[in-house]
Design a protein around this motif. Structure first.
Motif, PDB file in Angstrom:
ATOM      1  N   ARG A   1     -21.086 113.613   1.905  1.00 41.00           N
ATOM      2  CA  ARG A   1     -20.259 113.014   2.949  1.00 41.00           C
ATOM      3  C   ARG A   1     -21.131 112.367   4.018  1.00 41.00           C
ATOM      4  NH1 ARG A   1     -15.469 117.614   3.541  1.00 41.00           N
ATOM      5  NH2 ARG A   1     -15.599 118.346   1.400  1.00 41.00           N
ATOM      6  N   TYR A   2     -20.464 111.567   4.827  1.00 41.49           N
ATOM      7  CA  TYR A   2     -21.122 110.848   5.925  1.00 41.49           C
ATOM      8  C   TYR A   2     -20.499 111.367   7.214  1.00 41.49           C
ATOM      9  CZ  TYR A   2     -23.597 106.728   7.785  1.00 41.49           C
ATOM     10  OH  TYR A   2     -24.464 105.874   8.417  1.00 41.49           O
ATOM     11  N   ALA A   3     -21.278 112.082   8.026  1.00 48.37           N
ATOM     12  CA  ALA A   3     -20.719 112.805   9.167  1.00 48.37           C
ATOM     13  C   ALA A   3     -21.184 112.225  10.486  1.00 48.37           C
ATOM     14  CB  ALA A   3     -21.109 114.267   9.088  1.00 48.37           C
ATOM     15  N   ALA A   4     -20.252 112.112  11.425  1.00 47.64           N
ATOM     16  CA  ALA A   4     -20.578 111.665  12.779  1.00 47.64           C
ATOM     17  C   ALA A   4     -21.226 112.810  13.550  1.00 47.64           C
ATOM     18  CB  ALA A   4     -19.315 111.190  13.487  1.00 47.64           C
ATOM     19  N   GLN A   5     -22.167 112.464  14.378  1.00 47.54           N
ATOM     20  CA  GLN A   5     -22.944 113.486  15.081  1.00 47.54           C
ATOM     21  C   GLN A   5     -22.100 114.334  16.026  1.00 47.54           C
ATOM     22  OE1 GLN A   5     -27.151 113.057  16.415  1.00 47.54           O
ATOM     23  NE2 GLN A   5     -26.160 112.725  18.384  1.00 47.54           N
TER      24      GLN A   5
ATOM     25  N   ARG B   1     -11.064 112.064   5.511  1.00 42.42           N
ATOM     26  CA  ARG B   1     -11.091 112.005   4.061  1.00 42.42           C
ATOM     27  C   ARG B   1     -12.483 112.285   3.534  1.00 42.42           C
ATOM     28  NH1 ARG B   1      -9.256 106.095   3.291  1.00 42.42           N
ATOM     29  NH2 ARG B   1     -10.069 106.524   1.231  1.00 42.42           N
ATOM     30  N   ARG B   2     -12.510 112.826   2.303  1.00 39.81           N
ATOM     31  CA  ARG B   2     -13.789 113.093   1.665  1.00 39.81           C
ATOM     32  C   ARG B   2     -14.210 111.901   0.821  1.00 39.81           C
ATOM     33  NH1 ARG B   2     -13.675 118.566  -1.458  1.00 39.81           N
ATOM     34  NH2 ARG B   2     -12.113 117.434  -2.610  1.00 39.81           N
ATOM     35  N   LEU B   3     -15.531 111.744   0.740  1.00 40.29           N
ATOM     36  CA  LEU B   3     -16.062 110.692  -0.122  1.00 40.29           C
ATOM     37  C   LEU B   3     -16.626 111.317  -1.382  1.00 40.29           C
ATOM     38  CD1 LEU B   3     -17.920 108.523   2.482  1.00 40.29           C
ATOM     39  CD2 LEU B   3     -15.763 108.039   1.370  1.00 40.29           C
ATOM     40  N   SER B   4     -16.564 110.562  -2.454  1.00 37.59           N
ATOM     41  CA  SER B   4     -17.054 111.072  -3.721  1.00 37.59           C
ATOM     42  C   SER B   4     -18.553 111.287  -3.685  1.00 37.59           C
ATOM     43  CB  SER B   4     -16.712 110.078  -4.835  1.00 37.59           C
ATOM     44  OG  SER B   4     -17.443 110.388  -5.979  1.00 37.59           O
ATOM     45  N   CYS B   5     -18.970 112.415  -4.291  1.00 33.81           N
ATOM     46  CA  CYS B   5     -20.393 112.746  -4.373  1.00 33.81           C
ATOM     47  C   CYS B   5     -21.167 111.699  -5.159  1.00 33.81           C
ATOM     48  CB  CYS B   5     -20.521 114.112  -5.038  1.00 33.81           C
ATOM     49  SG  CYS B   5     -22.149 114.558  -5.564  1.00 33.81           S
ATOM     50  N   SER B   6     -20.485 111.000  -6.059  1.00 32.88           N
ATOM     51  CA  SER B   6     -21.181 110.028  -6.894  1.00 32.88           C
ATOM     52  C   SER B   6     -21.403 108.702  -6.193  1.00 32.88           C
ATOM     53  CB  SER B   6     -20.386 109.794  -8.175  1.00 32.88           C
ATOM     54  OG  SER B   6     -19.144 109.210  -7.859  1.00 32.88           O
ATOM     55  N   GLU B   7     -20.766 108.507  -5.045  1.00 26.82           N
ATOM     56  CA  GLU B   7     -20.998 107.278  -4.306  1.00 26.82           C
ATOM     57  C   GLU B   7     -22.274 107.428  -3.508  1.00 26.82           C
ATOM     58  OE1 GLU B   7     -16.316 106.098  -3.710  1.00 26.82           O
ATOM     59  OE2 GLU B   7     -17.447 106.968  -2.062  1.00 26.82           O
ATOM     60  N   PRO B   8     -23.130 106.441  -3.497  1.00 26.37           N
ATOM     61  CA  PRO B   8     -24.481 106.585  -3.002  1.00 26.37           C
ATOM     62  C   PRO B   8     -24.648 106.949  -1.543  1.00 26.37           C
ATOM     63  CG  PRO B   8     -23.968 104.326  -3.481  1.00 26.37           C
ATOM     64  CD  PRO B   8     -22.817 105.146  -3.943  1.00 26.37           C
ATOM     65  N   ASP B   9     -24.325 106.059  -0.651  1.00 25.47           N
ATOM     66  CA  ASP B   9     -24.573 106.337   0.751  1.00 25.47           C
ATOM     67  C   ASP B   9     -23.379 107.048   1.355  1.00 25.47           C
ATOM     68  OD1 ASP B   9     -27.084 105.291   0.943  1.00 25.47           O
ATOM     69  OD2 ASP B   9     -26.329 103.260   1.136  1.00 25.47           O
ATOM     70  N   LEU B  10     -22.966 108.135   0.731  1.00 28.22           N
ATOM     71  CA  LEU B  10     -21.787 108.845   1.170  1.00 28.22           C
ATOM     72  C   LEU B  10     -22.028 109.376   2.561  1.00 28.22           C
ATOM     73  CD1 LEU B  10     -21.345 110.593  -2.158  1.00 28.22           C
ATOM     74  CD2 LEU B  10     -20.206 108.612  -1.315  1.00 28.22           C
ATOM     75  N   ARG B  11     -21.171 109.028   3.482  1.00 26.75           N
ATOM     76  CA  ARG B  11     -21.378 109.405   4.875  1.00 26.75           C
ATOM     77  C   ARG B  11     -20.276 110.347   5.327  1.00 26.75           C
ATOM     78  NH1 ARG B  11     -26.238 106.489   5.261  1.00 26.75           N
ATOM     79  NH2 ARG B  11     -25.923 104.609   4.088  1.00 26.75           N
ATOM     80  N   PHE B  12     -20.659 111.363   6.042  1.00 25.28           N
ATOM     81  CA  PHE B  12     -19.695 112.282   6.627  1.00 25.28           C
ATOM     82  C   PHE B  12     -19.068 111.591   7.812  1.00 25.28           C
ATOM     83  CE2 PHE B  12     -19.928 117.125   6.916  1.00 25.28           C
ATOM     84  CZ  PHE B  12     -18.703 117.187   6.320  1.00 25.28           C
ATOM     85  N   LEU B  13     -17.749 111.650   7.953  1.00 21.10           N
ATOM     86  CA  LEU B  13     -17.100 110.896   9.021  1.00 21.10           C
ATOM     87  C   LEU B  13     -17.208 111.570  10.376  1.00 21.10           C
ATOM     88  CD1 LEU B  13     -15.388 108.736  10.182  1.00 21.10           C
ATOM     89  CD2 LEU B  13     -13.360 109.902   9.353  1.00 21.10           C
ATOM     90  N   PHE B  14     -16.876 112.832  10.460  1.00 25.16           N
ATOM     91  CA  PHE B  14     -16.748 113.450  11.772  1.00 25.16           C
ATOM     92  C   PHE B  14     -17.997 114.219  12.137  1.00 25.16           C
ATOM     93  CE2 PHE B  14     -12.555 112.149  11.902  1.00 25.16           C
ATOM     94  CZ  PHE B  14     -12.084 112.255  10.626  1.00 25.16           C
ATOM     95  N   CYS B  15     -18.597 113.878  13.245  1.00 25.01           N
ATOM     96  CA  CYS B  15     -19.822 114.521  13.656  1.00 25.01           C
ATOM     97  C   CYS B  15     -19.817 114.834  15.125  1.00 25.01           C
ATOM     98  CB  CYS B  15     -21.009 113.644  13.339  1.00 25.01           C
ATOM     99  SG  CYS B  15     -21.063 113.169  11.638  1.00 25.01           S
ATOM    100  N   ARG B  16     -20.935 115.300  15.577  1.00 25.99           N
ATOM    101  CA  ARG B  16     -21.062 115.684  16.959  1.00 25.99           C
ATOM    102  C   ARG B  16     -21.773 114.634  17.752  1.00 25.99           C
ATOM    103  NH1 ARG B  16     -24.668 120.307  19.063  1.00 25.99           N
ATOM    104  NH2 ARG B  16     -23.967 120.152  21.173  1.00 25.99           N
ATOM    105  N   LYS B  17     -22.340 114.938  18.923  1.00 21.21           N
ATOM    106  CA  LYS B  17     -22.958 113.956  19.797  1.00 21.21           C
ATOM    107  C   LYS B  17     -24.310 113.508  19.273  1.00 21.21           C
ATOM    108  CE  LYS B  17     -24.798 117.807  22.360  1.00 21.21           C
ATOM    109  NZ  LYS B  17     -24.990 118.482  23.605  1.00 21.21           N
ATOM    110  N   GLY B  18     -24.579 112.247  19.257  1.00 23.40           N
ATOM    111  CA  GLY B  18     -25.891 111.677  18.974  1.00 23.40           C
ATOM    112  C   GLY B  18     -26.456 112.048  17.617  1.00 23.40           C
TER     113      GLY B  18
END
Length: 664
Positions: free
Chosen positions: A598-602, A520-537
């Motif tokens: 967004r808030y993204a995992a490495q 899911r996407r997070l709103s740009c207006s929310e402050p610490d918006l984090r991408f959920l899906f990311c890569r290693k480390g």
């Protein structure tokens, strides 16, 4: 011969600018030239204001030519700030030298204020009292605005932070001015029926950075009126509307003559100019902005009706607006003047439907329901504007792409300017400010504004005590959190706890394809918006750009954490535990090209070997320049990530140099 004299004199002028003594070589030759030739040389564009100042001090002849109200200083002003010339009348006496000095001073002051904004407001959105310095500036406001426009128009991909804050300041200044004009407009008596003027104020408020004026829009409508008159002349060469002068408000009383005007209008608008109702993209805010209706030649019932009404009245047909449910209409009286009329004595015109003329029964067929006679009545300007803003408000509530809530905020401002005691809208505005201000990085001033709104709601409607109490409680909790805040958090890549961080701020990245029902996407207006899906480390640098194969977007990293810093509820809702490395991996704050944050995992990120600029509205808040391969953090972001920039350079060198070698 004259050209040779000018060329010769032009060679002398720079030398004169450097010489202090009047007996310098060539001076006598120069001052003996005709006045027109001397003036031409001084206005040629090769001399700066400083040059003109020095030249004018060499002798009386040149000093007279360079008088403060003369052509030379006027040309200096025009060349330097051409967009300001429209504010001066050719018949006005203007001290151009003094104007030059005032504009120059305003420009320096504007740049000083813009430069200060990043340091003052980097960790929060600019608060409502953040513009107090601007409101107290001396000198014409148009000079200050012009300098802001100059900053926005600076070429290239540099000065991004300056442009970001210049845009915010300009947005604020113009909206305040427009809102004051609208409030004054609304104080006009009920018989003041300038529907177009009110619609233009709404257009201007929602598009403060666009060059929109009633004069320009009226000029475009006048050109349509001319085409209608040309067609009308072919129908009836003696038609009284053809004798109307610009600005006249005469009305034609004969129904047959009115009908001829409407026939000509329908032909010009819908057949010749191809205006039409926008059925394909009905729920688009552009359909409500009059300048866009004229450019795109399409709109929705209310905007098309206002255009139709304005043209008809200029040609003497007294159409009236009808606030019909679901479909705005116009009505055209068919009864005798002074007679007692009912709804059946009118023909109703659907400007959205190519000017089709409807009976009462056909109006009901149009919306598929029976309505009372009261809904066929005429409405005043304020009610028309209320409906326009209400449409924008509905669009703002459902808007999914612009996650800054700008349309919702603008339409709330406009609606409450007309009806300041609307409890439900005040509550909505309070919730919106609460949403924007509850987080630590947001404006503390917004919190205080929320309390003011809530207090006003409680006075108007004590029955809203529950909703008001809830918002007050959470707002006060935010105030307490603000008191506990400490200084800037500095994140060093060399620190042991950051050893898994792989990427840095400013790099351009690509997001791996991830198939997850909870992505899911997070709103740009929310402050610490984090991408959920990311890569290693936590290997991404703060200025990295990313692209999600699943959604096809690019993004740039503007912050990172060694592990996921969101709460347990967010982690559970976003199904972070389904990732191979779960929440025990670096997460990145990223700006995405669709305007979201967004808030993204490495583990889901990788370098984008074909970097491109990210068109996100907040890029300038964090970065000062785009180099073509990465973004350079501004001073405030670099303080928070002092070791990232060096890492970015190393990554860019390795990634893009290797790519270049492969291509070769």
């Amino acid at each position: 011969m004259a050209a040779a004299a000018v060329d010769s004199a032009m060679e002398v002028v720079p030398a004169l600018a450097e010489e202090a003594a009047p007996e310098a070589a060539g001076l006598s030759c120069l001052v003996n030239l005709p006045g027109e030739v001397l003036e031409y040389i001084l206005c040629s564009g090769s001399l700066t204001a400083a040059d003109i100042g020095r030249v004018s001090s060499t002798c009386r002849r040149l000093r007279e030519l360079c008088q403060s109200s003369g052509k030379v200083w006027k040309e200096q002003f025009r060349v330097r700030w051409p967009s300001l010339m429209k504010h001066y009348s050719p018949t006005d006496y203007v001290n151009w030298l003094e104007e030059y000095k005032v504009r120059q001073k305003a420009g320096l002051e504007a740049r000083k204020i813009v430069a200060s904004f990043s340091k003052r407001f980097f960790s929060e959105h600019v608060p409502c009292n953040g513009f107090s310095d601007i409101e107290n500036l001396e000198g014409p406001e148009i000079f200050f605005e012009d300098e802001l426009v100059c900053i926005l128009n600076m070429e290239g991909r540099k000065a991004l932070t300056w442009k970001y804050y210049a845009k915010k300041i300009l947005y604020y200044l113009r909206q305040q001015k427009i809102l004051n004009n609208l409030k004054a407009f609304l104080q006009q008596p009920d018989d003041y029926e300038s529907y177009l003027e009110g619609a233009v104020y709404i257009d201007q408020y929602c598009n403060p950075l666009s060059d929109i004026s009633l004069k320009d829009i009226q000029a475009q409508i006048d050109s349509i009126v001319e085409l209608v008159c040309k067609t009308l002349r072919g129908i009836n060469s003696r038609h009284p509307s053809l004798a109307f002068k610009a600005g006249e408000s005469s009305m034609i009383m004969e129904i047959e003559l009115q009908s001829q005007v409407l026939d000509a209008m329908n032909y010009v608008l819908y057949d010749q100019l191809k205006f039409k109702g926008n059925r394909m993209d009905y729920y688009n805010a552009l359909n409500l902005y009059m300048h866009q209706v004229l450019i795109r030649r399409t709109g929705i019932p209310i905007s098309m009706s206002l255009l139709y009404l304005t043209i008809a009245r200029q040609l003497g047909v007294p159409l009236e607006p009808v606030n019909f449910p679901s479909h705005f209409l116009l009505r055209w009286c068919q009864g005798a003047e002074g007679a007692s009329l009912d709804i059946f004595d009118y023909i109703y015109i659907d400007a959205f439907g190519k000017g089709k003329q409807l009976t009462v029964k056909e109006c009901e067929y149009l919306i598929g329901q029976h309505v009372t006679a009261a809904l066929y009545g005429v409405v005043n300007v304020k009610k028309v504007l209320q409906r326009m803003v209400g449409n924008l408000l509905s669009l703002g509530k459902r808007e999914g792409i612009d996650q800054s809530y700008q349309l919702l905020r603008d339409s709330l401002d406009l609606y409450l300017a007309m009806y300041p005691d609307q409890v439900q809208l005040l509550l909505l505005q309070a919730r919106l400010y609460f949403h924007l201000g509850i987080w630590p990085e947001k404006s503390f001033c917004l919190v205080l504004k929320v309390l003011d709104i809530l207090q006003h709601i409680q006075t108007l409607d004590p029955g809203q005590h529950g909703a008001v109490g809830y918002l007050v409680q959470h707002t006060l909790e935010h105030i307490e959190r603000k008191k506990e805040e400490v200084g800037v958090e500095v994140k060093l890549r060399s620190h042991e706890k950051h050893r898994d961080v792989c990427y840095s701020i400013g790099l351009i990245m690509k997001h791996k394809s991830v198939h997850c029902r909870n992505h899911r996407r997070l709103s740009c207006s929310e402050p610490d918006l984090r991408f959920l899906f990311c890569r290693k480390g936590l290997a991404f640098l703060t200025a990295s750009l990313l692209m999600d194969d699943l959604y096809g977007y690019n993004c740039v990293i503007y912050g990172w954490d060694p592990t996921c810093m969101m709460g347990h509820e967010w982690i559970r809702n976003m199904n972070v535990h389904s990732l191979p490395h779960g929440h025990h991996q670096p997460f990145y704050n990223v700006l995405v090209e669709d305007g979201s944050c967004r808030y993204a995992a490495q583990e889901n990120l990788e370098y984008n070997v074909e970097p491109q600029e990210i068109s996100h509205p907040d890029v300038g808040r964090y970065f000062s320049e785009f180099t073509g391969t990465h973004y350079i953090p501004n001073a405030e972001l670099e303080i928070r990530y002092p070791e990232d920039l060096e890492s970015v350079y190393e990554t860019v060198q390795n990634i893009y140099s290797a790519k270049k070698e492969d291509v070769e």
